[in-house]
Motif scaffolding. Structure first.
Motif, PDB file in Angstrom:
ATOM      1  N   THR A  54       0.805  -1.341  -0.082  1.00  0.00           N
ATOM      2  CA  THR A  54      -0.183   0.040  -0.092  1.00  0.00           C
ATOM      3  C   THR A  54       0.785   1.287   0.035  1.00  0.00           C
ATOM      4  O   THR A  54       0.230   2.227  -0.354  1.00  0.00           O
ATOM      5  N   GLY A  55       2.101   1.078   0.369  1.00  0.00           N
ATOM      6  CA  GLY A  55       3.101   2.444   0.143  1.00  0.00           C
ATOM      7  C   GLY A  55       3.050   3.094  -1.079  1.00  0.00           C
ATOM      8  O   GLY A  55       2.582   4.392  -1.017  1.00  0.00           O
ATOM      9  N   PRO A  56       3.229   2.383  -2.086  1.00  0.00           N
ATOM     10  CA  PRO A  56       3.264   3.316  -3.550  1.00  0.00           C
ATOM     11  C   PRO A  56       1.781   3.702  -3.955  1.00  0.00           C
ATOM     12  O   PRO A  56       1.706   4.727  -4.285  1.00  0.00           O
ATOM     13  N   LEU A  57       0.794   2.988  -3.543  1.00  0.00           N
ATOM     14  CA  LEU A  57      -0.493   3.482  -3.575  1.00  0.00           C
ATOM     15  C   LEU A  57      -0.788   4.780  -2.881  1.00  0.00           C
ATOM     16  O   LEU A  57      -1.255   5.696  -3.240  1.00  0.00           O
ATOM     17  N   ALA A  58      -0.495   4.900  -1.644  1.00  0.00           N
ATOM     18  CA  ALA A  58      -0.830   5.858  -0.849  1.00  0.00           C
ATOM     19  C   ALA A  58       0.073   6.921  -1.440  1.00  0.00           C
ATOM     20  O   ALA A  58      -0.545   8.149  -1.443  1.00  0.00           O
ATOM     21  N   ALA A  59       1.221   7.047  -1.925  1.00  0.00           N
ATOM     22  CA  ALA A  59       1.881   8.167  -2.454  1.00  0.00           C
ATOM     23  C   ALA A  59       1.361   8.715  -3.816  1.00  0.00           C
ATOM     24  O   ALA A  59       1.218   9.920  -3.895  1.00  0.00           O
ATOM     25  N   GLN A  60       0.729   7.555  -4.342  1.00  0.00           N
ATOM     26  CA  GLN A  60      -0.034   7.948  -5.757  1.00  0.00           C
ATOM     27  C   GLN A  60      -1.328   8.739  -5.365  1.00  0.00           C
ATOM     28  O   GLN A  60      -1.770   9.830  -5.911  1.00  0.00           O
ATOM     29  N   VAL A  61      -2.079   8.435  -4.228  1.00  0.00           N
ATOM     30  CA  VAL A  61      -3.107   9.031  -3.914  1.00  0.00           C
ATOM     31  C   VAL A  61      -3.036  10.459  -3.354  1.00  0.00           C
ATOM     32  O   VAL A  61      -3.390  11.248  -3.630  1.00  0.00           O
ATOM     33  N   ASP A  62      -1.818  10.639  -2.580  1.00  0.00           N
ATOM     34  CA  ASP A  62      -1.615  11.631  -2.048  1.00  0.00           C
ATOM     35  C   ASP A  62      -0.968  12.893  -3.316  1.00  0.00           C
ATOM     36  O   ASP A  62      -1.234  14.123  -3.157  1.00  0.00           O
TER      37      ASP A  62
END
Length: 67
Positions: A54-62
């Motif tokens: 979920t780390g990359p996904l959270a960065a993308q959403v941010d």
């Protein structure tokens, strides 16, 4: 003299049966504890994998929120 000896033999037999049952319970509890430990380790590894995924996904959403 027969009845006291009979009572003593029955008491000893009862203790042997209880000791056998206690040994079986002990073995099963050890096996269950080992399985619980293995399951806990698997859950921990799965949670860590989920956090990494979920780390990359959270960065993308941010990034979407900021733009």
């Amino acid at each position: 003299m027969f009845w006291p000896m009979c009572a003593l033999a029955l008491a000893f037999s009862g203790l042997v049966v209880l000791a056998f049952a206690a040994a079986r319970v002990y073995v099963e509890v050890r096996r269950l504890a080992r399985q619980v430990g293995e399951s806990s380790e698997r859950i921990t590894r799965a949670a860590q994998d989920l956090e990494r995924a979920t780390g990359p996904l959270a960065a993308q959403v941010d990034g979407w929120r900021r733009s």
